[in-house]
Design a protein around this motif. Structure first.
Motif, PDB file in Angstrom:
ATOM      1  N   GLU A 121       0.826  -1.207   0.000  1.00 12.22           N
ATOM      2  CA  GLU A 121       0.000   0.000   0.000  1.00 12.22           C
ATOM      3  C   GLU A 121       0.864   1.262   0.000  1.00 12.22           C
ATOM      4  N   ASP A 122       1.937   1.245   0.807  1.00 11.71           N
ATOM      5  CA  ASP A 122       2.815   2.413   0.875  1.00 11.71           C
ATOM      6  C   ASP A 122       3.516   2.651  -0.466  1.00 11.71           C
ATOM      7  N   CYS A 123       3.896   1.570  -1.129  1.00 15.58           N
ATOM      8  CA  CYS A 123       4.538   1.718  -2.434  1.00 15.58           C
ATOM      9  C   CYS A 123       3.564   2.289  -3.451  1.00 15.58           C
ATOM     10  N   ILE A 124       2.381   1.743  -3.510  1.00 13.41           N
ATOM     11  CA  ILE A 124       1.388   2.219  -4.482  1.00 13.41           C
ATOM     12  C   ILE A 124       0.996   3.668  -4.185  1.00 13.41           C
ATOM     13  N   ARG A 125       0.870   3.984  -2.919  1.00 10.07           N
ATOM     14  CA  ARG A 125       0.550   5.377  -2.552  1.00 10.07           C
ATOM     15  C   ARG A 125       1.660   6.318  -3.031  1.00 10.07           C
ATOM     16  N   THR A 126       2.911   5.925  -2.846  1.00  5.42           N
ATOM     17  CA  THR A 126       4.038   6.744  -3.293  1.00  5.42           C
ATOM     18  C   THR A 126       4.041   6.859  -4.806  1.00  5.42           C
ATOM     19  N   MET A 127       3.754   5.762  -5.479  1.00  6.17           N
ATOM     20  CA  MET A 127       3.689   5.780  -6.940  1.00  6.17           C
ATOM     21  C   MET A 127       2.665   6.800  -7.424  1.00  6.17           C
ATOM     22  N   ASP A 153       1.111 -21.574  -4.164  1.00  2.00           N
ATOM     23  CA  ASP A 153      -0.258 -21.157  -3.839  1.00  2.00           C
ATOM     24  C   ASP A 153      -0.270 -19.876  -3.020  1.00  2.00           C
ATOM     25  N   ALA A 154       0.655 -19.771  -2.067  1.00  2.00           N
ATOM     26  CA  ALA A 154       0.736 -18.561  -1.238  1.00  2.00           C
ATOM     27  C   ALA A 154       1.104 -17.351  -2.074  1.00  2.00           C
ATOM     28  N   VAL A 155       2.048 -17.525  -2.987  1.00  2.00           N
ATOM     29  CA  VAL A 155       2.465 -16.424  -3.854  1.00  2.00           C
ATOM     30  C   VAL A 155       1.312 -15.993  -4.757  1.00  2.00           C
ATOM     31  N   ILE A 156       0.613 -16.942  -5.351  1.00  2.00           N
ATOM     32  CA  ILE A 156      -0.504 -16.607  -6.247  1.00  2.00           C
ATOM     33  C   ILE A 156      -1.602 -15.858  -5.500  1.00  2.00           C
ATOM     34  N   SER A 157      -1.984 -16.348  -4.334  1.00  2.00           N
ATOM     35  CA  SER A 157      -3.066 -15.693  -3.592  1.00  2.00           C
ATOM     36  C   SER A 157      -2.679 -14.281  -3.182  1.00  2.00           C
ATOM     37  N   ARG A 158      -1.431 -14.089  -2.796  1.00  2.00           N
ATOM     38  CA  ARG A 158      -0.999 -12.743  -2.398  1.00  2.00           C
ATOM     39  C   ARG A 158      -0.884 -11.815  -3.599  1.00  2.00           C
ATOM     40  N   LEU A 159      -0.387 -12.339  -4.709  1.00  2.00           N
ATOM     41  CA  LEU A 159      -0.293 -11.512  -5.913  1.00  2.00           C
ATOM     42  C   LEU A 159      -1.674 -11.139  -6.445  1.00  2.00           C
ATOM     43  N   GLN A 160      -2.663 -11.972  -6.234  1.00  2.00           N
ATOM     44  CA  GLN A 160      -4.020 -11.617  -6.630  1.00  2.00           C
ATOM     45  C   GLN A 160      -4.514 -10.406  -5.843  1.00  2.00           C
ATOM     46  N   LEU A 161      -4.179 -10.353  -4.559  1.00  2.00           N
ATOM     47  CA  LEU A 161      -4.532  -9.188  -3.737  1.00  2.00           C
ATOM     48  C   LEU A 161      -3.780  -7.946  -4.212  1.00  2.00           C
ATOM     49  N   VAL A 162      -2.493  -8.115  -4.468  1.00  2.00           N
ATOM     50  CA  VAL A 162      -1.675  -6.992  -4.927  1.00  2.00           C
ATOM     51  C   VAL A 162      -2.169  -6.507  -6.294  1.00  2.00           C
ATOM     52  N   GLY A 163      -2.517  -7.455  -7.165  1.00  5.70           N
ATOM     53  CA  GLY A 163      -3.003  -7.094  -8.487  1.00  5.70           C
ATOM     54  C   GLY A 163      -4.278  -6.270  -8.426  1.00  5.70           C
ATOM     55  N   GLU A 168      -6.876  -1.023  -9.128  1.00  4.08           N
ATOM     56  CA  GLU A 168      -7.697   0.064  -8.587  1.00  4.08           C
ATOM     57  C   GLU A 168      -6.955   1.391  -8.606  1.00  4.08           C
ATOM     58  N   ALA A 169      -5.609   1.329  -8.463  1.00  9.32           N
ATOM     59  CA  ALA A 169      -4.797   2.545  -8.445  1.00  9.32           C
ATOM     60  C   ALA A 169      -4.340   2.960  -9.834  1.00  9.32           C
ATOM     61  N   GLY A 170      -4.579   2.109 -10.835  1.00  8.99           N
ATOM     62  CA  GLY A 170      -4.157   2.428 -12.190  1.00  8.99           C
ATOM     63  C   GLY A 170      -2.661   2.278 -12.408  1.00  8.99           C
ATOM     64  N   VAL A 171      -2.024   1.357 -11.678  1.00 11.60           N
ATOM     65  CA  VAL A 171      -0.591   1.120 -11.827  1.00 11.60           C
ATOM     66  C   VAL A 171      -0.360  -0.369 -12.083  1.00 11.60           C
ATOM     67  N   LYS A 189      -0.861 -16.059 -15.612  1.00  8.92           N
ATOM     68  CA  LYS A 189      -2.215 -16.468 -15.994  1.00  8.92           C
ATOM     69  C   LYS A 189      -3.022 -16.887 -14.774  1.00  8.92           C
ATOM     70  N   GLN A 190      -2.378 -17.589 -13.827  1.00 10.41           N
ATOM     71  CA  GLN A 190      -3.068 -18.014 -12.610  1.00 10.41           C
ATOM     72  C   GLN A 190      -3.417 -16.822 -11.722  1.00 10.41           C
ATOM     73  N   VAL A 191      -2.541 -15.835 -11.685  1.00  8.65           N
ATOM     74  CA  VAL A 191      -2.846 -14.615 -10.920  1.00  8.65           C
ATOM     75  C   VAL A 191      -4.020 -13.890 -11.560  1.00  8.65           C
ATOM     76  N   GLY A 192      -4.000 -13.799 -12.877  1.00 11.18           N
ATOM     77  CA  GLY A 192      -5.139 -13.278 -13.614  1.00 11.18           C
ATOM     78  C   GLY A 192      -5.448 -11.811 -13.405  1.00 11.18           C
ATOM     79  N   SER A 193      -4.410 -10.997 -13.319  1.00 14.03           N
ATOM     80  CA  SER A 193      -4.630  -9.565 -13.085  1.00 14.03           C
ATOM     81  C   SER A 193      -3.788  -8.738 -14.036  1.00 14.03           C
ATOM     82  N   ASN A 194      -4.400  -7.709 -14.620  1.00 12.87           N
ATOM     83  CA  ASN A 194      -3.643  -6.765 -15.445  1.00 12.87           C
ATOM     84  C   ASN A 194      -2.726  -5.886 -14.611  1.00 12.87           C
TER      85      ASN A 194
END
Length: 267
Positions: A121-127, A153-163, A168-171, A189-194
């Motif tokens: 969140e802090d990184c995206i806010r700074t961006m 599985d842990a990496v995919i689930s967390r990256l889905q949240l980050v994605g 939402e922030a347009g980054v 593809k498994q993360v499935g986020s632009n």
């Protein structure tokens, strides 16, 4: 000790001349060259901007600061007055901030850290405050998915949240993994986020004996948001027999990829 500016200039101009022909930057230019403040020993130091201008690159990847056992990065860029100084100095020297780097995750565990969301969140806010569209997130040694496939599985689930946060922030958050191109493409593809793309690093295929240009083609233009275009710190670029920059450029040209090529290593 930091390399002298003349030595840094030699490295930067080798890649810069290969990809741009030392032409003036323009909106039509396919490739732009940037450096990493951390690798110039100027992590979140305003002097990195003048040094970047001095050696002839067009941009900087700014680091978010140390992480360690803190809940989030030691990031001074959320301080309004400090951030304003960076923005003004970049304007003075005509340097763009191409990305913000969460390099603290090279050593810390993205897939095991309980409070990882605050740091993202802090990184995206700074961006958003600095109008930077790309963030860099390495999986690092503790989330090496080749050595620790059970963490997938842990990496995919967390990256889905980050994605979702990034969308939402347009980054876009560019990730670096130890996977080969086919496996990383499958992961995306498994993360499935632009909001999650690959931040490709030349050194990954090179140090693992894979064909760099083939890996680029497999991963594909649309999956690569940005590129760390250097190798491990073994030799100077001019003496590096396994990194053919002309062939790499030809490959990227054929792929019709365009964007920032970011020098991550001191040599």
């Amino acid at each position: 000790m930091m390399m002298q500016p003349k030595k840094i200039l030699f490295l930067f101009l080798l890649i810069f001349s290969c990809f741009t022909g030392i032409k003036k930057a323009s909106a039509q230019q396919r490739y732009k060259i940037a450096a990493v403040d951390l690798m110039m020993l100027k992590r979140q130091k305003i002097g990195a901007i003048q040094l970047a201008s001095q050696v002839g690159v067009q941009g900087l990847e700014l680091d978010m600061g140390g992480l360690g056992n803190r809940p989030t990065f030691d990031n001074q860029l959320l301080n309004d007055s400090i951030r304003a100084q960076f923005m003004q100095q970049a304007k003075n020297f005509n340097i763009s901030f191409c990305s913000l780097s969460m390099s603290g995750y090279y050593a810390q565990s993205f897939c095991g850290r309980e409070n990882f969301l605050q740091s993202i969140e802090d990184c995206i806010r700074t961006m958003k405050l600095m109008n930077v569209k790309v963030g860099f997130l390495p999986m690092g040694v503790q989330c090496d998915l080749v050595k620790h496939p059970e963490l997938m599985d842990a990496v995919i689930s967390r990256l889905q949240l980050v994605g979702k946060m990034a969308e939402e922030a347009g980054v876009v958050i560019g990730i670096e993994t130890a996977l080969d191109a086919r496996a990383e493409k499958k992961l995306l593809k498994q993360v499935g986020s632009n909001g999650i793309k690959s931040y490709f690093n030349f050194s990954n295929p090179l140090k693992n004996g894979r064909d760099l240009c083939k890996e680029l083609r497999i991963l594909g233009r649309k999956n690569i948001i940005q590129i760390h275009c250097t190798d491990d710190d073994g030799v100077l670029l001019k003496d590096n027999t396994r990194l053919d920059m002309v062939k790499v450029k030809q490959t990227l040209d054929k792929m019709r990829w365009s964007g920032w090529l970011v020098l991550e290593r001191s040599r």
